[in-house]
Design a protein around this motif. Structure first.
Motif, PDB file in Angstrom:
ATOM      1  N   ASP A 190       2.530  -7.937   9.970  1.00 40.07           N
ATOM      2  CA  ASP A 190       1.094  -7.869   9.707  1.00 40.07           C
ATOM      3  C   ASP A 190       0.373  -7.370  10.960  1.00 40.07           C
ATOM      4  OD1 ASP A 190      -1.177  -7.906   8.210  1.00 40.07           O
ATOM      5  OD2 ASP A 190      -1.421 -10.058   8.168  1.00 40.07           O
ATOM      6  N   HIS A 233      -0.135  -3.093  10.857  1.00 42.16           N
ATOM      7  CA  HIS A 233      -1.382  -2.388  11.161  1.00 42.16           C
ATOM      8  C   HIS A 233      -1.326  -2.086  12.659  1.00 42.16           C
ATOM      9  CE1 HIS A 233      -2.670  -3.972   7.285  1.00 42.16           C
ATOM     10  NE2 HIS A 233      -2.464  -5.197   7.712  1.00 42.16           N
ATOM     11  N   HIS A 283       5.286  -4.368   6.653  1.00 38.62           N
ATOM     12  CA  HIS A 283       3.815  -4.428   6.537  1.00 38.62           C
ATOM     13  C   HIS A 283       3.205  -4.534   7.934  1.00 38.62           C
ATOM     14  CE1 HIS A 283      -0.171  -5.294   4.968  1.00 38.62           C
ATOM     15  NE2 HIS A 283      -0.246  -6.366   5.713  1.00 38.62           N
ATOM     16  N   HIS A 285       1.944 -10.532   1.614  1.00 41.85           N
ATOM     17  CA  HIS A 285       1.451 -11.922   1.673  1.00 41.85           C
ATOM     18  C   HIS A 285       1.843 -12.862   0.539  1.00 41.85           C
ATOM     19  CE1 HIS A 285      -0.259 -10.565   5.268  1.00 41.85           C
ATOM     20  NE2 HIS A 285      -1.235  -9.866   4.717  1.00 41.85           N
ATOM     21  N   HIS A 301      -2.610  -5.652  -0.212  1.00 45.90           N
ATOM     22  CA  HIS A 301      -2.620  -7.081   0.150  1.00 45.90           C
ATOM     23  C   HIS A 301      -2.892  -7.883  -1.124  1.00 45.90           C
ATOM     24  CE1 HIS A 301      -3.605  -5.043   3.944  1.00 45.90           C
ATOM     25  NE2 HIS A 301      -3.244  -6.132   4.586  1.00 45.90           N
TER      26      HIS A 301
HETATM   27 ZN   LIG Z   1      -2.173  -6.875   6.469  1.00 42.58          ZN
END
Ligand SMILES: [Zn+2]
Length: 462
Positions: free
Chosen positions: A317, A73, A71, A267, A230
């Motif tokens: 993340d 970004h 996961h 998460h 998410h």
């Molecule tokens: Zn995220």
């Protein structure tokens, strides 16, 4: 006499961590590669065994599968230092979500390029990313040679209004964004000789209407791709879903009929027992972002998640792209939470960030191990460092002591993408300069939104 086998690349190592189920670590090893495939991984053979086009020597090096980030970004680094303190919700909603709405395609491209550079230099060979401008990220991943599953961030609310607790779902926005997500998958799926896979990315349980979650599921099934969402990330999200639907966010998705083994949930920080039961019973995959949770002062119930048999892997993340940091944060947090030094072992941490993360992405048969028949995605770590010696070649040697800056070579899909810490497909100087150029505009933006910018820091005198 046996004729030497023609191969494209031979990678040698003092220590090889194949990450096989028997947990074997092999000394004085080598990996032979033809095209994108590993054709041999094991102890060094007779030096007449191979006729290699290229050899990467292994003196003072350990070789292991590249890390898999389930996961990420890549472009989110724009918020470094702006939403870390107080990130329990306020800064995320009031600074980040509002700033995101004003960032241009060109800026996202420049951030994504540095994010990809950072990930490769840290040892990631695969990422699972969901963000704005997926087309530019895919382009950069192809140029740099990074394997990536990418989803367009699909939502139907104004993210910039969420800090006021305003949830106005718009079906027009939903259709428009979902269409772009679908078009992205159609255009980019399989690009870069198979490096790029598309996913559909309904952003979060609360930022998409029920209808959008269901439509995203239908489109993903039509395209035969996975999804990325998410879930139970913040207390605000859970409160909103509970107030509207009377259940937790994962049970809510289950009631919508959109949970299955092709969905990666990030998460689960605020997930309750019923949520975890729902995730487990539908075979959902879970991305555990061990660096961000302690920073926010909360930690998901990873022991219960493991007990329930939910397949999980380690992830970063946003803003942080360091798998070593992710392993050590998980080791520290899980042991502290359990009050037991055996709660999560260094071996588990290394498997958690390679083979288990590959399982989360549905790639367990092709990446996450250095094994014959697997894709050639591997890294070389320089073990001849003051912080690593004496190197006893244990799992603990890497999990506790190695650093991202020790990764010297990266091979993805059989191609050398980084040599001697130089990422071949990206001009590092230019990439950093491009980001620096945006500082004045961004500083201004962050300040107005209540960010933490120090005006005197910009080289332009801002
Ligand atoms: Zn995220």
């Amino acid at each position: 006499m046996i004729k030497p086998r023609d191969i494209d690349l031979l990678v040698q190592a003092d220590v090889l961590y194949p990450m096989m189920s028997n947990e074997e670590i092999i000394l004085n090893a080598e990996v032979a590669i033809i095209n994108d495939q590993i054709v041999y991984a094991g102890p060094k053979l007779n030096n007449k065994s191979w006729n290699a086009k290229e050899i990467i020597l292994g003196d003072g090096k350990a070789v292991m599968p590249g890390f898999v980030n389930c996961h990420s970004h890549a472009a989110s680094l724009v918020f470094r230092s702006q939403s870390d303190d107080g990130a329990g919700g306020k800064a995320l909603y009031s600074v980040a979500f509002r700033a995101e709405a004003t960032i241009t395609t060109e800026q996202w491209r420049d951030f994504a390029r540095v994010g990809v550079l950072d990930m490769i230099k840290a040892g990631f060979t695969t990422i699972n990313d969901i963000w704005y401008e997926p087309e530019t990220l895919a382009e950069i991943c192809v140029e740099a040679g990074l394997r990536a599953q990418i989803a367009y961030k699909v939502f139907d609310v104004c993210l910039e209004d969420l800090y006021l607790n305003h949830y106005n779902h718009s079906s027009k926005t939903a259709d428009m964004r979902l269409k772009r997500g679908v078009d992205f998958v159609k255009k980019w799926g399989g690009a870069g000789n198979g490096l790029i896979t598309g996913r559909i990315g309904p952003h979060a349980t609360d930022t998409c209407s029920s209808e959008l979650h269901q439509n995203a599921y239908i489109e993903a099934k039509k395209l035969k791709v996975g999804r990325h969402t998410h879930a139970a990330q913040s207390a605000g999200e859970v409160a909103y879903i509970r107030s509207k639907y009377g259940v937790g966010p994962v049970v809510y998705l289950q009631e919508l009929g959109v949970l299955d083994q092709d969905l990666v949930l990030a998460h689960l920080t605020y997930a309750d027992q019923a949520d975890l039961k729902a995730a487990a019973s539908e075979g959902v995959k879970y991305a555990h972002c061990s660096t961000i949770y302690p920073r926010r002062g909360v930690y998901p119930d990873i022991i219960e998640i493991t007990k329930k048999g939910i397949q999980w892997g380690l992830a970063t993340d946003w803003m942080m792209n360091d798998p070593f940091e992710a392993m050590r944060n998980a080791l520290n947090a899980i042991r502290l939470k359990q009050g037991k030094h055996t709660a999560y072992t260094s071996t588990e941490a290394l498997f958690g960030s390679t083979t288990n993360s590959a399982k989360v992405l549905g790639l367990e048969g092709s990446i996450g191990k250095v094994q014959e028949g697997f894709k050639a995605d591997l890294i070389q770590i320089d073990i001849n460092q003051p912080h690593l010696v004496p190197f006893y070649a244990e799992y603990a040697s890497i999990a506790y002591y190695a650093r991202a800056s020790d990764v010297v070579t990266s091979i993805i899909n059989g191609k050398i993408v980084m040599k001697d810490r130089v990422v071949i497909g990206i001009d590092e100087t230019k990439a950093l300069e491009a980001v620096a150029k945006h500082i004045p505009t961004l500083s201004d933006k962050m300040l107005k939104l209540g960010g933490a910018v120090h005006p005197g820091l910009c080289p332009c005198g801002f």
